[in-house]
Design a protein around this motif. Structure first.
Motif, PDB file in Angstrom:
ATOM      1  N   LYS A   1      39.465  45.851  31.913  1.00 15.36           N
ATOM      2  CA  LYS A   1      40.983  45.467  31.327  1.00 15.36           C
ATOM      3  C   LYS A   1      40.777  44.579  30.401  1.00 15.36           C
ATOM      4  O   LYS A   1      41.534  44.835  29.574  1.00 15.36           O
TER       5      LYS A   1
ATOM      6  N   ILE B   1      39.723  51.504  40.961  1.00 12.57           N
ATOM      7  CA  ILE B   1      40.250  50.364  40.585  1.00 12.57           C
ATOM      8  C   ILE B   1      39.414  49.131  40.007  1.00 12.57           C
ATOM      9  O   ILE B   1      39.716  48.550  39.136  1.00 12.57           O
ATOM     10  N   GLU B   2      38.093  48.981  40.896  1.00 13.86           N
ATOM     11  CA  GLU B   2      37.385  48.153  40.555  1.00 13.86           C
ATOM     12  C   GLU B   2      36.757  48.282  38.863  1.00 13.86           C
ATOM     13  O   GLU B   2      36.605  47.283  38.343  1.00 13.86           O
TER      14      GLU B   2
ATOM     15  N   LEU C   1      39.646  47.331  36.485  1.00 11.27           N
ATOM     16  CA  LEU C   1      39.597  45.906  36.473  1.00 11.27           C
ATOM     17  C   LEU C   1      38.778  45.438  35.624  1.00 11.27           C
ATOM     18  O   LEU C   1      39.037  44.426  34.949  1.00 11.27           O
TER      19      LEU C   1
END
Lengths: 398, 257
Positions: B111, B104-105, B108
């Protein structure tokens, strides 16, 4: 073990004792030898072993026999060992306890510890090779020793290759054993799965009298085994005790971060926040989801909210839908029209507490505010202008 | 007064239960009790397994694959809950859940550049880098399984097959078959043009433009209108390590006028 010769244990002139260690047992390859309670002595020239009870029983081996050696860690019920790989015995070797061995390595088993120091000293001696400098009367004649020296390198590499091969076989054996054990385990697990299916069917068909308590217990069994819950009749109101506890923890933990972030956080963000804080015994995504689902029934001021786009957020109750729509409409009317990006800046300008963190990940904020705009649109308050330049919202004058 | 009903009802129930049991059917509550016992046994078997082979799972990605596949075959999800036996005793849970956080990190952080689309290779590379050199080895299969778990959190995590590997999507952008096929076409060079789409996929201009516009809007594609010939639509997710690299803050400040 056929590299050892009987010895009297007396050191020669020029030979010095380096270290000795009690409680050492000798292994012929992987097999325990009868020489199991003794003292191992390392000198500058030889490796000597003497029986503790019977001092007459003493054997030695020149250090030049050693190709290389390594440590073998202790295990449950197993002492630490040093495995020593050896050259073939020289032709004129004096007789010893073994005439013949199928192994080309021995092991020293340190039942009373001391392996670390012994290993260190052995390394030193093998590196320094002091036996080459000082001739010892009983040792191999100089001619032979230089021959041995010349062959050492080639044999050394073969020895290393052999060791790698053995290690690979050992690893393979470990994996095979692990795999076999795993298969047996899976058979038992499958039985549990079958049993749980049978129970679930019965619950569905209402056969027998299941109390609420038993249902909760059953659910926790499923959770432990990782079996999907096939019984759908009960609401998520009860969940399992675990999820309830979790929900309470989350309720406490998330108040502050949520307020900081303007009342809303993506579920993925919550996941990272919570797990980073825990460090271990982490939550699975499903654990988190199931806990968040019961916020409402536990009367917490938090809600799990799923938007049309599929984005899931945890939201402080203070952010009701009407408030969101009203604020979106206000902003759009004020500016005439608004894209989601512009909305971000107005929110920041108006001093709504969005932290710097969010500004860096503007796109997240974007999707939340976009959701608000979309919501307002759905309710008929705004209408959109969709172009390549972006999605812009206008107050709905129709 | 309803006399006898109480006693009669109890007797009837007992009779029904007895008949039920006679037929060899076991009551659900008895089965739950049985399951409780079996669970205890299983737990200790698992503990024994863990004491012998826990290392195998931690160190050996291949073994993890076998383990996961066996679980799937019998209908067990070892990653369903951190409270599950598998997770608690074998430590598989923490391994994959932490990986989920790292994935996820990474997504993110990138992105803003790639719109939420990243190749599995790049994700793998960056996750490994983030874990440091003393961490356990992580295979692409491990990543895929972690991503599958992340999906339940409704954040649009998905995997798109492209050129023999996958693109990992981490935003809920709607990508249908048309978008996917264009992404696959763009994979070779990192960009695609309207003509290429028309030629390779035999689409009309409108369909091609529609798809490309959507990718632009979602931030997954960048338009290079200054390229020689016709406009090129670049996909940052597909930029290879060779043609792009991260700029340090010093370099960035040198570049801005």
């Amino acid at each position: 073990m056929d590299r050892f010769s009987w010895a009297n244990g007396l050191l020669e002139i020029n030979e010095t004792l380096v270290i000795q260690q009690r409680g050492v047992r000798l292994y012929d390859g992987d097999d325990k030898s009868k020489l199991d309670v003794g003292v191992a002595l390392l000198s500058t020239h030889r490796l000597i072993w003497r029986d503790i009870k019977n001092h007459e029983c003493c054997l030695s081996m020149p250090l030049s026999q050693i190709i290389f050696f390594e440590e073998q860690a202790a295990g449950i019920g197993k002492s630490a060992k040093i495995v020593i790989h050896l050259h073939p015995p020289s032709a004129n070797k004096e007789p010893g306890p073994y005439q013949h061995s199928k192994y080309s390595y021995i092991k020293l088993s340190f039942k009373e510890h001391g392996q670390i120091e012994f290993y260190r000293r052995l390394t030193e001696e093998i590196t320094q090779r002091r036996w080459e400098n000082t001739s010892v009367s009983q040792s191999i004649s100089p001619g032979v020793s230089s021959q041995v020296g010349r062959f050492t390198r080639a044999v050394g590499i073969v020895g290393i290759e052999r060791k790698i091969e053995e290690k690979r076989k050992e690893t393979d054996k470990n994996i095979t054993e692990a795999f076999e054990d795993l298969s047996k385990l899976m058979v038992k697990a499958k039985e549990m799965v079958e049993l749980s299916k049978s129970i679930a069917n019965k619950i569905k068909d209402k056969q027998g009298d299941i109390t609420e308590d038993e249902t909760i217990r059953f659910k926790s069994y499923l959770l432990s085994m990782g079996i999907a819950n096939p019984v759908t009749r009960e609401t998520h109101g009860s969940g399992t005790h675990y999820h309830m506890q979790l929900a309470k923890q989350l309720g406490d933990m998330l108040q502050a971060p949520l307020e900081e972030q303007g009342g809303m956080m993506a579920l993925t963000e919550v996941y990272c926040l919570v797990n980073r804080a825990r460090g271990m015994e982490l939550l699975s995504p499903e654990d988190l989801l199931n806990a968040c689902k019961i916020f409402e029934s536990l009367k917490f001021p938090l809600r799990l909210r799923v938007f049309d786009s599929g984005v899931m957020v945890v939201q402080l109750q203070s952010h009701s839908e009407e408030e969101m729509i009203a604020s979106a409409l206000d902003n759009v009317t004020e500016k005439g029209s608004l894209t989601a990006e512009e909305f971000v800046f107005t929110e920041i300008d108006s001093g709504n507490s969005f932290s710097l963190h969010l500004i860096h990940t503007c796109r997240d904020l974007l999707s939340f505010l976009l959701c608000r705009l979309l919501l307002a649109e759905k309710m008929g308050h705004l209408c959109r202008d969709d172009s390549v330049e972006g999605l812009r919202f206008y107050p709905n004058l129709f | 007064m309803r006399r006898g009903v109480g006693a009669g009802a109890i007797a009837k129930k007992k009779l029904a239960e007895a008949k039920y049991k006679e037929r060899g059917n076991v009551l659900a509550e008895d089965q739950i009790a049985q399951m409780s016992k079996q669970l205890e046994t299983f737990k200790s078997n698992l503990e024994e397994f863990a004491s012998k082979h826990k290392q195998e799972i931690r160190k050996n990605p291949q073994f993890r694959v076998q383990f996961q596949e066996m679980c799937a075959t019998i209908g067990v999800d070892p990653l369903a809950s951190g409270k599950g036996f598998w997770s608690e005793m074998l430590g598989v849970g923490d391994f994959y859940y932490e990986l989920g956080v790292q994935i996820i990190e990474v997504c993110l952080a990138l992105k803003h550049r790639n719109g939420g689309l990243i190749t599995l290779d790049e994700l793998h590379h960056r996750v490994l880098k983030g874990r440091g050199k003393y961490a356990q080895d992580v295979s692409q299969d491990d990543l895929v399984r972690a991503i599958k778990k992340l999906k339940v959190m409704g954040n649009g995590f998905g995997m798109i097959p492209v050129g023999g590997s996958y693109l990992v999507q981490s935003v809920p952008a709607e990508l249908n078959m048309d978008h996917t096929v264009v992404l696959q076409l763009a994979e070779k060079k990192g960009y695609v043009t309207v003509s290429e789409i028309k030629e390779n996929l035999k689409w009309e201009k409108e369909r091609a433009c529609h798809v490309l516009d959507h990718l632009l809007k979602e931030g997954l594609a960048w338009l290079d209108s200054q390229s020689a010939g016709e406009a090129q639509y670049w996909l940052p997710a597909l930029f290879s390590e060779l043609s792009s690299r991260d700029i340090t803050p010093e370099e960035a400040s040198q570049m801005t006028p």
